[in-house]
Scaffold this motif. Sequence first.
Motif, short mmCIF file in Angstrom:
data_model
loop_
_atom_site.label_atom_id
_atom_site.label_comp_id
_atom_site.label_asym_id
_atom_site.label_seq_id
_atom_site.Cartn_x
_atom_site.Cartn_y
_atom_site.Cartn_z
N ASP A 148 40.08 38.86 57.72
CA ASP A 148 40.88 38.95 56.50
C ASP A 148 40.73 40.35 55.91
O ASP A 148 39.72 40.65 55.29
CB ASP A 148 40.43 37.90 55.48
N THR A 154 35.58 38.80 52.84
CA THR A 154 35.80 38.16 54.13
C THR A 154 36.17 39.15 55.22
O THR A 154 36.41 38.75 56.35
CB THR A 154 36.92 37.11 54.01
N SER A 163 40.42 31.07 59.32
CA SER A 163 41.65 31.65 58.79
C SER A 163 41.77 33.09 59.26
O SER A 163 40.78 33.71 59.66
CB SER A 163 41.65 31.59 57.26
N SER A 165 44.11 36.73 58.35
CA SER A 165 45.13 37.40 57.56
C SER A 165 45.18 38.85 58.01
O SER A 165 44.17 39.54 58.02
CB SER A 165 44.77 37.32 56.06
N ALA A 171 48.91 40.09 52.12
CA ALA A 171 48.72 38.78 52.76
C ALA A 171 50.07 38.12 53.03
O ALA A 171 50.25 36.93 52.85
CB ALA A 171 47.83 37.87 51.93
N SER A 174 49.82 34.81 57.23
CA SER A 174 48.42 34.49 57.51
C SER A 174 48.32 33.11 58.15
O SER A 174 49.26 32.32 58.10
CB SER A 174 47.60 34.51 56.22
N THR A 176 45.79 29.64 58.36
CA THR A 176 44.65 28.89 57.85
C THR A 176 44.43 27.69 58.76
O THR A 176 45.29 27.36 59.59
CB THR A 176 44.87 28.39 56.41
N HIS A 195 51.32 30.71 57.42
CA HIS A 195 51.93 30.89 56.09
C HIS A 195 52.68 32.22 56.10
O HIS A 195 52.18 33.20 56.64
CB HIS A 195 50.86 30.94 54.99
N GLN B 21 47.23 28.22 46.90
CA GLN B 21 46.98 29.24 47.91
C GLN B 21 45.49 29.61 47.94
O GLN B 21 44.90 29.77 49.02
CB GLN B 21 47.83 30.48 47.60
N GLU B 25 42.91 29.26 51.07
CA GLU B 25 42.23 30.43 51.63
C GLU B 25 40.72 30.35 51.49
O GLU B 25 40.00 30.86 52.34
CB GLU B 25 42.74 31.70 50.92
N HIS B 26 40.23 29.78 50.41
CA HIS B 26 38.80 29.90 50.10
C HIS B 26 38.01 28.61 50.19
O HIS B 26 36.79 28.64 50.15
CB HIS B 26 38.63 30.48 48.68
#
Lengths: 258, 176
Positions: A148, A154, A163, A165, A171, A174, A176, A195, B21, B25-26
């Motif tokens: 990422d 990250t 994930s 990106s 972004a 990307s 996930t 995404h 989102q 992502e997290h």
Amino acid sequence: MNDHDVEAVLRAALADQAHALVPDDTVRPAAPGGRPVATVTPLRGSRSRRVWWATGLVAAVAAAVVGLGMAVGSEVDARRPGPAATADPITGTTAPSSPTDVSSGTPTAVDSPSAPRTTIAAPPVVSAPAGQVSTAPPPDADIAVRADCNSPATDVPAIRPSSLSWFCADAGESFTDITWSTWAEDGATGTGTLHWKTCQPSCANGPVEQQEGVSVALSDPVDVGGTRFWTHLTVGIDPFPGSPAIGDGKNFTLQTGP
Amino acid sequence: MSSVVRPADVDDAAGGVDVSQLHAEHWLRLVRTAALLLEDRAAGEDVVQDAFVTLHRRVATLRDAGAAAAYLQAAVVNGCRSVIRRRQVARRHAPRLHAADPAGADEPVLVAEEHRAVLVALRELPARRRETLVLRYWSGLDDAQIAAAMGVSEGTVRSAVSRGIAELKTVLEGAR
């Protein structure tokens, strides 16, 4: 042993432990104010997973009701030209189905750029029962990817990141929930949820679309300061076919450093 | 289509902070961080979900997604501390229940002896030092980010990292 060796051992041990405690296929509950991204039934677990169980139960009942209705109408649908309408088991809304080979009755590849933007269910992941030792897979190739480039937190070399990106500025596209099937010397392959920003009417205000079950592949490793990195990313679909801004939309060069 | 996140899902009033989102992502990374700090996946999931619920309530006060991510990280660290405090209280009142508590059924069997040794040594470190090392070497945060997440100064972070690594080094060299 110097400090760098200790740091490397600690980093690797924490990564092992983190992935063992929370595997890649862990079900993510619905975001507050959002809706779940997949329907998987947990066997046991925490409060959030119990909430998920209730959500899944409601969705399953809805899907069964819709499925019964589709079965009744399937004979009629089979005689119709063109794609039949299918219902989303979660929302109950209808959407075009995946293109179907009428002669064989089997669905065509969902990675096709022309495939409708429907959510394709990922293949089920079967975990070994607790305490049972499964056959050990071959060790992963020691080749990393910068998972990422949007976040310093990250932007570290990673193996089998969940994930990915690679649009560092915004972004804009990307992955996930990636499930990697191979991570070998000759390449890494997997599937995940892609995404992408539609940028209509603008990239800031346009909606984000996503599609599950999109293939992802990494290749062309190079050695950078003693660490090997994948430098080429291949995405199964091109969300913007024909757009000159992002080349062919399926092949990208990855960064090997910050 | 069900797969489309429509503009209505994006909280424009909150400076473009999209909780869904951020969650996508997290979530996994934060759950792993919490699971490492708590050595318990289910408790980690609860802490992270609580953090997102709180974020959802306060999203309008955040300036951008970067601030939201930092907020989440700090909320998870604080949530883990609360869980640990509750466990300590429970242990004081029911010592027999936990005195012989083994490592936990979810704890994986680690193949690498060296990894096992470093994780055991990590567990023995003071809580703040352990948090610092997890945030640095698992979450990949820099000094400033760790300081913000833990509510301490950057100097404290640097000191904790240095001392923590020195202690782990002693343990690993002794194990060889």
